[in-house]
Each structure stands twice: as C-alpha cells, then as structure tokens.
Design a protein around this motif. Structure first.
Motif, mmCIF file in Angstrom:
data_model
loop_
_atom_site.group_PDB
_atom_site.id
_atom_site.type_symbol
_atom_site.label_atom_id
_atom_site.label_comp_id
_atom_site.label_asym_id
_atom_site.label_seq_id
_atom_site.Cartn_x
_atom_site.Cartn_y
_atom_site.Cartn_z
ATOM 1 N N GLY A 194 52.343 41.730 45.699
ATOM 2 C CA GLY A 194 52.274 40.310 45.381
ATOM 3 C C GLY A 194 50.892 39.709 45.504
ATOM 4 O O GLY A 194 50.752 38.486 45.505
ATOM 5 N N LYS A 195 49.887 40.531 45.617
ATOM 6 C CA LYS A 195 48.515 40.038 45.798
ATOM 7 C C LYS A 195 47.611 40.599 44.713
ATOM 8 O O LYS A 195 46.668 41.338 44.982
ATOM 9 C CB LYS A 195 47.994 40.432 47.174
ATOM 10 C CG LYS A 195 48.767 39.828 48.315
ATOM 11 C CD LYS A 195 48.230 40.308 49.642
ATOM 12 C CE LYS A 195 49.047 39.768 50.792
ATOM 13 N NZ LYS A 195 48.599 40.339 52.066
ATOM 14 N N ALA A 196 47.908 40.258 43.468
ATOM 15 C CA ALA A 196 47.105 40.689 42.323
ATOM 16 C C ALA A 196 46.357 39.486 41.767
ATOM 17 O O ALA A 196 46.900 38.384 41.676
ATOM 18 C CB ALA A 196 48.004 41.299 41.251
ATOM 19 N N TYR A 197 45.110 39.710 41.381
ATOM 20 C CA TYR A 197 44.250 38.634 40.903
ATOM 21 C C TYR A 197 43.470 39.101 39.681
ATOM 22 O O TYR A 197 42.881 40.187 39.694
ATOM 23 C CB TYR A 197 43.246 38.209 41.984
ATOM 24 C CG TYR A 197 43.911 37.779 43.256
ATOM 25 C CD1 TYR A 197 44.230 36.440 43.472
ATOM 26 C CD2 TYR A 197 44.245 38.706 44.239
ATOM 27 C CE1 TYR A 197 44.867 36.042 44.646
ATOM 28 C CE2 TYR A 197 44.887 38.319 45.402
ATOM 29 C CZ TYR A 197 45.192 36.989 45.595
ATOM 30 O OH TYR A 197 45.830 36.601 46.748
ATOM 31 N N ASN A 198 43.454 38.283 38.644
ATOM 32 C CA ASN A 198 42.510 38.492 37.555
ATOM 33 C C ASN A 198 41.171 37.995 38.066
ATOM 34 O O ASN A 198 41.106 36.941 38.725
ATOM 35 C CB ASN A 198 42.926 37.706 36.310
ATOM 36 C CG ASN A 198 44.156 38.300 35.657
ATOM 37 O OD1 ASN A 198 44.352 39.510 35.673
ATOM 38 N ND2 ASN A 198 44.986 37.450 35.096
ATOM 39 N N ILE A 217 35.191 34.713 40.002
ATOM 40 C CA ILE A 217 36.306 33.782 40.056
ATOM 41 C C ILE A 217 37.598 34.605 40.037
ATOM 42 O O ILE A 217 37.706 35.582 39.301
ATOM 43 C CB ILE A 217 36.286 32.833 38.825
ATOM 44 C CG1 ILE A 217 34.939 32.128 38.684
ATOM 45 C CG2 ILE A 217 37.439 31.849 38.882
ATOM 46 C CD1 ILE A 217 34.583 31.201 39.819
ATOM 47 N N GLN A 218 38.554 34.212 40.864
ATOM 48 C CA GLN A 218 39.836 34.916 40.884
ATOM 49 C C GLN A 218 40.964 33.972 40.497
ATOM 50 O O GLN A 218 40.891 32.778 40.747
ATOM 51 C CB GLN A 218 40.108 35.535 42.248
ATOM 52 C CG GLN A 218 40.407 34.544 43.351
ATOM 53 C CD GLN A 218 40.680 35.227 44.673
ATOM 54 O OE1 GLN A 218 40.630 36.436 44.778
ATOM 55 N NE2 GLN A 218 40.968 34.446 45.683
ATOM 56 N N GLU A 219 41.993 34.549 39.896
ATOM 57 C CA GLU A 219 43.162 33.813 39.446
ATOM 58 C C GLU A 219 44.372 34.672 39.805
ATOM 59 O O GLU A 219 44.496 35.801 39.336
ATOM 60 C CB GLU A 219 43.021 33.601 37.940
ATOM 61 C CG GLU A 219 44.219 33.223 37.185
ATOM 62 C CD GLU A 219 43.891 33.070 35.699
ATOM 63 O OE1 GLU A 219 44.276 32.013 35.173
ATOM 64 O OE2 GLU A 219 43.295 33.958 35.089
ATOM 65 N N GLN A 220 45.237 34.169 40.659
ATOM 66 C CA GLN A 220 46.381 34.964 41.102
ATOM 67 C C GLN A 220 47.332 35.231 39.941
ATOM 68 O O GLN A 220 47.616 34.363 39.135
ATOM 69 C CB GLN A 220 47.142 34.301 42.247
ATOM 70 C CG GLN A 220 48.197 35.246 42.802
ATOM 71 C CD GLN A 220 48.725 34.817 44.146
ATOM 72 O OE1 GLN A 220 48.520 33.695 44.585
ATOM 73 N NE2 GLN A 220 49.413 35.723 44.808
#
Length: 176
Positions: A129-133, A142-145
C-alpha cells in the motif's frame, strides 16, 4: 531507500532489434540526478541501448533483507541512455568509489563505454500500500501516492503530489 542506491548494480530493461524485451544488469554510479552505467560492447544490452536509448531501470531490495518478497522496497524509472564521448573526472571518481579503483583501471583497458541515464518518471514502492509515482520537476523529486488501479492497470489514482522528504536531488529519496 538509501540502501537501494548503495547497491553496486541495477537491472536494465531494453528492447532487442526485433522489439523483444530483454532484461540484464549493469554496474552503476550516481552523480547528482543522473545515473551512469559502464557496459561492455560484448553485452547484448549495449547494442539494444545503442539502437534504442529508451530503457527502464530498477533497483530492488535484496530478498534476504526483505520482510516479505511480496512487498520488497524498490524504485524503477523510465530513462533515456546516451553514450558519452567524454567522461568527466567526477563520474570516474563516483564509479571508483562504488566499484573500486583497481576494477575500473582494468575495465578502462577493455571494450567498455559509459552511458548517462536521464531519469524520467518512475515508481517508488516502500511496502504494501505504499506505492508512489515519482518524477523530477524543477530540480526536485515529486511523489504521488498510487491507489486503486495503480498496479499496472491503466492510469493510477493519487492522493495528490508532494515533495519527497529530504528535498532536492535523487539522494533526497534515500531518506524514505
């Protein structure tokens, strides 16, 4: 995250002349936001990359250090590889620091070339459940969940963009 970039090699996905996927690995060094690989002309991925510079790379947590193989910490990027005509001292020094000075002295006498990888968008997975683009914008990562269909089934949903802890360069992701 920091442990991933302390590794000495990364996995490379490239395309063969026939357009078939090919996976391999290469030693690497990181300087700033760029990744450098030093590869032999005897390696199949050398020619794949020379023909088609669009590749994907991945660094992944060692299975032995992982709590579960189903959620190993990893980061992958789409990248463009460019063969370097001249290699700066800072890049050689980074490679020597990771791979060893004696090894580099031997390899410099062989058929190896240095490639610079320009990293594009990627995916950081820190566990279940901890994936980020992730992507580089104006010099900052920059990260985006990722939620919902984010595991390879269409466009991912997100909880909005945020800067990665540590701000700035790729090493800033190491604090995750």
């Amino acid at each position: 995250m920091e442990q991933l970039f302390k590794q000495k090699s990364l996995m490379i996905s490239s395309l063969t002349e026939m357009g078939e996927p090919f996976i391999s690995y290469a030693p690497f060094a990181k300087v700033g936001d760029k990744i450098y690989i030093y590869i032999s002309k005897a390696a199949e991925h050398y020619y794949n990359i020379s023909r088609n510079p669009k590749i994907a790379i991945m660094l992944i947590e060692d299975e032995a250090a992982s709590k579960t193989v189903f959620a190993r910490c990893r980061v992958s990027f789409n990248a463009t590889a460019t063969k370097m005509e001249e290699v700066t001292d800072s890049i050689w020094e980074a490679f020597e620091g990771v791979q060893g000075k004696e090894m580099l002295q031997v390899l410099k006498t062989l058929d190896f070339d240095m490639f610079e990888l320009e990293l594009h968008h990627g995916r950081l997975v820190k566990g279940f459940g901890k994936a980020y683009n992730i992507q580089l914008k104006d010099g900052e990562w920059i990260q985006e969940q990722v939620t919902g269909a984010g595991h390879g089934q269409g466009m991912p949903h997100s909880h909005g963009m945020s800067r990665l802890q540590g701000m700035g360069h790729l090493h800033g992701m190491s604090k995750q």
